[in-house]
Scaffold this active site. Sequence first.
Site, PDB file in Angstrom:
ATOM      1  N   TYR A   1     -15.460  -3.709   8.939  1.00  0.00           N
ATOM      2  CA  TYR A   1     -14.144  -3.150   9.377  1.00  0.00           C
ATOM      3  C   TYR A   1     -13.604  -3.479  10.588  1.00  0.00           C
ATOM      4  O   TYR A   1     -12.331  -3.972  10.619  1.00  0.00           O
ATOM      5  CB  TYR A   1     -14.136  -1.503   8.907  1.00  0.00           C
ATOM      6  CG  TYR A   1     -12.623  -0.996   9.021  1.00  0.00           C
ATOM      7  CD1 TYR A   1     -11.836  -0.981   7.997  1.00  0.00           C
ATOM      8  CD2 TYR A   1     -12.420  -0.206  10.025  1.00  0.00           C
ATOM      9  CE1 TYR A   1     -10.748  -0.699   7.921  1.00  0.00           C
ATOM     10  CE2 TYR A   1     -11.176   0.315  10.070  1.00  0.00           C
ATOM     11  CZ  TYR A   1     -10.139   0.111   8.949  1.00  0.00           C
ATOM     12  OH  TYR A   1      -8.744   0.673   8.982  1.00  0.00           O
TER      13      TYR A   1
ATOM     14  N   THR B   1      -5.802  10.570   5.357  1.00  0.00           N
ATOM     15  CA  THR B   1      -5.176  10.169   4.143  1.00  0.00           C
ATOM     16  C   THR B   1      -6.364   9.995   3.239  1.00  0.00           C
ATOM     17  O   THR B   1      -7.430  10.712   3.228  1.00  0.00           O
ATOM     18  CB  THR B   1      -4.754   8.541   4.515  1.00  0.00           C
ATOM     19  OG1 THR B   1      -5.736   7.919   4.904  1.00  0.00           O
ATOM     20  CG2 THR B   1      -3.516   8.676   5.439  1.00  0.00           C
TER      21      THR B   1
ATOM     22  N   GLY C   1       0.739  -1.025  -0.122  1.00  0.00           N
ATOM     23  CA  GLY C   1      -0.059   0.032  -0.128  1.00  0.00           C
ATOM     24  C   GLY C   1       0.816   1.290   0.133  1.00  0.00           C
ATOM     25  O   GLY C   1       0.567   2.243   0.631  1.00  0.00           O
TER      26      GLY C   1
ATOM     27  N   ASN D   1       0.667  -2.750   5.358  1.00  0.00           N
ATOM     28  CA  ASN D   1      -0.111  -1.723   5.404  1.00  0.00           C
ATOM     29  C   ASN D   1      -1.412  -1.632   4.646  1.00  0.00           C
ATOM     30  O   ASN D   1      -2.138  -1.069   4.994  1.00  0.00           O
ATOM     31  CB  ASN D   1       0.549  -0.475   5.140  1.00  0.00           C
ATOM     32  CG  ASN D   1      -0.020   0.642   4.753  1.00  0.00           C
ATOM     33  OD1 ASN D   1      -0.407   1.589   5.751  1.00  0.00           O
ATOM     34  ND2 ASN D   1      -0.152   1.180   3.567  1.00  0.00           N
TER      35      ASN D   1
ATOM     36  N   LYS E   1     -10.155  -5.555  11.813  1.00  0.00           N
ATOM     37  CA  LYS E   1      -8.845  -5.009  12.471  1.00  0.00           C
ATOM     38  C   LYS E   1      -8.566  -6.002  13.592  1.00  0.00           C
ATOM     39  O   LYS E   1      -7.540  -5.899  14.074  1.00  0.00           O
ATOM     40  CB  LYS E   1      -8.888  -3.610  12.631  1.00  0.00           C
ATOM     41  CG  LYS E   1      -8.481  -2.869  11.174  1.00  0.00           C
ATOM     42  CD  LYS E   1      -7.361  -2.801  10.573  1.00  0.00           C
ATOM     43  CE  LYS E   1      -7.026  -2.086   9.417  1.00  0.00           C
ATOM     44  NZ  LYS E   1      -5.644  -2.142   8.856  1.00  0.00           N
TER      45      LYS E   1
ATOM     46  N   ARG F   1      -1.834   0.846  -8.025  1.00  0.00           N
ATOM     47  CA  ARG F   1      -1.642   1.933  -9.199  1.00  0.00           C
ATOM     48  C   ARG F   1      -0.219   1.886  -9.571  1.00  0.00           C
ATOM     49  O   ARG F   1       0.631   2.598  -8.834  1.00  0.00           O
ATOM     50  CB  ARG F   1      -2.203   3.017  -8.387  1.00  0.00           C
ATOM     51  CG  ARG F   1      -3.823   2.848  -8.376  1.00  0.00           C
ATOM     52  CD  ARG F   1      -4.329   4.279  -7.565  1.00  0.00           C
ATOM     53  NE  ARG F   1      -4.173   3.982  -6.215  1.00  0.00           N
ATOM     54  CZ  ARG F   1      -4.643   4.713  -5.244  1.00  0.00           C
ATOM     55  NH1 ARG F   1      -5.232   5.809  -5.257  1.00  0.00           N
ATOM     56  NH2 ARG F   1      -4.450   4.384  -3.902  1.00  0.00           N
TER      57      ARG F   1
HETATM   58  P1  NDP Z   1      -5.058   5.098   1.753  1.00  0.00           P
HETATM   59  O1  NDP Z   1      -6.415   4.800   1.164  1.00  0.00           O
HETATM   60  O2  NDP Z   1      -4.411   6.443   1.588  1.00  0.00           O
HETATM   61  O3  NDP Z   1      -3.795   3.878   1.442  1.00  0.00           O
HETATM   62  C1  NDP Z   1      -4.506   2.728   1.378  1.00  0.00           C
HETATM   63  C2  NDP Z   1      -3.369   1.930   0.569  1.00  0.00           C
HETATM   64  O4  NDP Z   1      -3.590   0.455   0.465  1.00  0.00           O
HETATM   65  C3  NDP Z   1      -3.026   2.354  -0.951  1.00  0.00           C
HETATM   66  O5  NDP Z   1      -1.747   2.386  -0.953  1.00  0.00           O
HETATM   67  C4  NDP Z   1      -3.707   1.400  -1.695  1.00  0.00           C
HETATM   68  O6  NDP Z   1      -3.094   1.130  -2.834  1.00  0.00           O
HETATM   69  C5  NDP Z   1      -3.584   0.128  -0.945  1.00  0.00           C
HETATM   70  N1  NDP Z   1      -4.495  -1.061  -1.022  1.00  0.00           N
HETATM   71  C6  NDP Z   1      -5.882  -0.900  -0.928  1.00  0.00           C
HETATM   72  N2  NDP Z   1      -6.495  -1.946  -1.325  1.00  0.00           N
HETATM   73  C7  NDP Z   1      -5.579  -2.685  -1.948  1.00  0.00           C
HETATM   74  C8  NDP Z   1      -5.625  -3.964  -2.652  1.00  0.00           C
HETATM   75  N3  NDP Z   1      -6.612  -4.718  -3.019  1.00  0.00           N
HETATM   76  N4  NDP Z   1      -4.336  -4.440  -3.324  1.00  0.00           N
HETATM   77  C9  NDP Z   1      -3.474  -3.679  -2.942  1.00  0.00           C
HETATM   78  N5  NDP Z   1      -3.096  -2.550  -2.322  1.00  0.00           N
HETATM   79  C10 NDP Z   1      -4.376  -2.045  -1.774  1.00  0.00           C
HETATM   80  O7  NDP Z   1      -5.271   4.753   3.272  1.00  0.00           O
HETATM   81  P2  NDP Z   1      -4.141   4.820   4.709  1.00  0.00           P
HETATM   82  O8  NDP Z   1      -2.728   5.149   4.297  1.00  0.00           O
HETATM   83  O9  NDP Z   1      -4.933   5.551   5.495  1.00  0.00           O
HETATM   84  O10 NDP Z   1      -4.431   3.263   4.957  1.00  0.00           O
HETATM   85  C11 NDP Z   1      -3.130   2.407   5.280  1.00  0.00           C
HETATM   86  C12 NDP Z   1      -3.715   1.411   6.401  1.00  0.00           C
HETATM   87  O11 NDP Z   1      -3.796   2.159   7.647  1.00  0.00           O
HETATM   88  C13 NDP Z   1      -4.857   0.538   6.296  1.00  0.00           C
HETATM   89  O12 NDP Z   1      -4.625  -0.802   6.678  1.00  0.00           O
HETATM   90  C14 NDP Z   1      -5.982   1.215   7.043  1.00  0.00           C
HETATM   91  O13 NDP Z   1      -6.862   0.233   7.629  1.00  0.00           O
HETATM   92  C15 NDP Z   1      -4.841   1.581   8.199  1.00  0.00           C
HETATM   93  N6  NDP Z   1      -5.208   2.458   9.094  1.00  0.00           N
HETATM   94  C16 NDP Z   1      -5.907   3.826   8.573  1.00  0.00           C
HETATM   95  C17 NDP Z   1      -6.296   4.780   9.549  1.00  0.00           C
HETATM   96  C18 NDP Z   1      -6.648   6.115   9.039  1.00  0.00           C
HETATM   97  O14 NDP Z   1      -7.378   6.998   9.829  1.00  0.00           O
HETATM   98  N7  NDP Z   1      -6.417   6.629   7.942  1.00  0.00           N
HETATM   99  C19 NDP Z   1      -6.418   4.452  10.991  1.00  0.00           C
HETATM  100  C20 NDP Z   1      -6.096   3.407  11.298  1.00  0.00           C
HETATM  101  C21 NDP Z   1      -5.476   2.465  10.505  1.00  0.00           C
HETATM  102  P3  NDP Z   1      -3.728   0.680  -4.244  1.00  0.00           P
HETATM  103  O15 NDP Z   1      -5.029   1.564  -4.261  1.00  0.00           O
HETATM  104  O16 NDP Z   1      -2.756   1.358  -5.281  1.00  0.00           O
HETATM  105  O17 NDP Z   1      -3.509  -0.654  -4.597  1.00  0.00           O
HETATM  106  C1  8X3 Z   2      -9.277   3.729  10.730  1.00  0.00           C
HETATM  107  C2  8X3 Z   2      -9.590   4.822  11.863  1.00  0.00           C
HETATM  108  O1  8X3 Z   2     -11.494   5.116  13.277  1.00  0.00           O
HETATM  109  O2  8X3 Z   2     -12.012   5.282  10.950  1.00  0.00           O
HETATM  110  O3  8X3 Z   2      -8.919   2.631  11.153  1.00  0.00           O
HETATM  111  O4  8X3 Z   2     -11.994   3.322  12.215  1.00  0.00           O
HETATM  112  S1  8X3 Z   2     -11.391   4.392  12.119  1.00  0.00           S
END
Ligand code: NDP
Ligand code: 8X3
Length: 249
Positions: free
Chosen positions: A150, A185, A9, A84, A154, A35
């Site tokens: 979701y 993000t 990711g 990630n 997690k 991507r």
């Molecule tokens: P983004 O949407 O900015 O990034 C998500 C990343 O995951 C992208 O690079 C995307 O790449 C990749 N991804 C999603 N689906 C796929 C797939 N099917 N195959 C390969 N890659 C995939 O979100 P975040 O950076 O916030 O999320 C990253 C992690 O952090 C996740 O696990 C999320 O659950 C976790 N998280 C996020 C929080 C938040 O508040 N933002 C809080 C807690 C945890 P691409 O689309 O190019 O494949």
């Molecule tokens: C992402 C944070 O609070 O949207 O894991 O579930 S929350």
Amino acid sequence: MNKTALVTGATSGIGRATAIELAKKGYQIIATGRREDRLEELKDLITEVPVYTMAFDVRDKVAIEEAFDSLPEAWQQIEVLVNNAGNAHGLSPIQTGDVDDWDAMIDINVKGLLYVSRATLPYMLKHKKGHIINIGSIAGKEVYANGNVYCASKFAVDALSKAMRLDLVQEGIKVSEVNPGLVETEFSEVRFKGDKDRAATVYQGYQALQAEDIAELISFIVTRPAHVNLAEVLILPTAQASATTVVKE
Ligand code: NDP
Ligand code: 8X3
């Protein structure tokens, strides 16, 4: 020779920031995501170390296997894996939730993490060292209304992180889990299916965490001495005290 870190990711948000941060620490980076254009951009942006890109969907175990089978020799000694890749899809009560969204969250957040870990482990086991960092969430510690699947995905990451730590301790491999609260993000844009206005409201009225905050934490975790494992960290914006308690102006 540079140490190698693989970040899934890496095309957006936390993963992208982590790839950039670990590159600053001298890790050569294997960056993955679907991507390809964004992977190429990242490759151009990181100039300190070599970057190798692998484009695959983490749901596709055959594609993952093929990508790892064709890893050039110089990239095979993976020391750090940051699991990630993941997202939330939808925010609906269980009685009206979209089953395709459920499939996506379980398949990407849980099974995808397993597939990539399984593909990476032979390289770590061969050298009897390595560090896996799983990105969980506060949603893997507490459920909240409409978060159902979701949160379940997690909670599964939380269980798997603990289980992986037990299974891999005798192999000299560290397993850590980073559980962020609200991070600004593309996460909410994905959750709300491209509705940017709705996504923006999630981060309004307080200072949300930024992707770089999580990247710095991951960098700290992987640069501890060999005898130290920061097993689990919950990282929140100062304005957040629980999954649903956020002080907004
Ligand atoms: P983004 O949407 O900015 O990034 C998500 C990343 O995951 C992208 O690079 C995307 O790449 C990749 N991804 C999603 N689906 C796929 C797939 N099917 N195959 C390969 N890659 C995939 O979100 P975040 O950076 O916030 O999320 C990253 C992690 O952090 C996740 O696990 C999320 O659950 C976790 N998280 C996020 C929080 C938040 O508040 N933002 C809080 C807690 C945890 P691409 O689309 O190019 O494949
Ligand atoms: C992402 C944070 O609070 O949207 O894991 O579930 S929350």
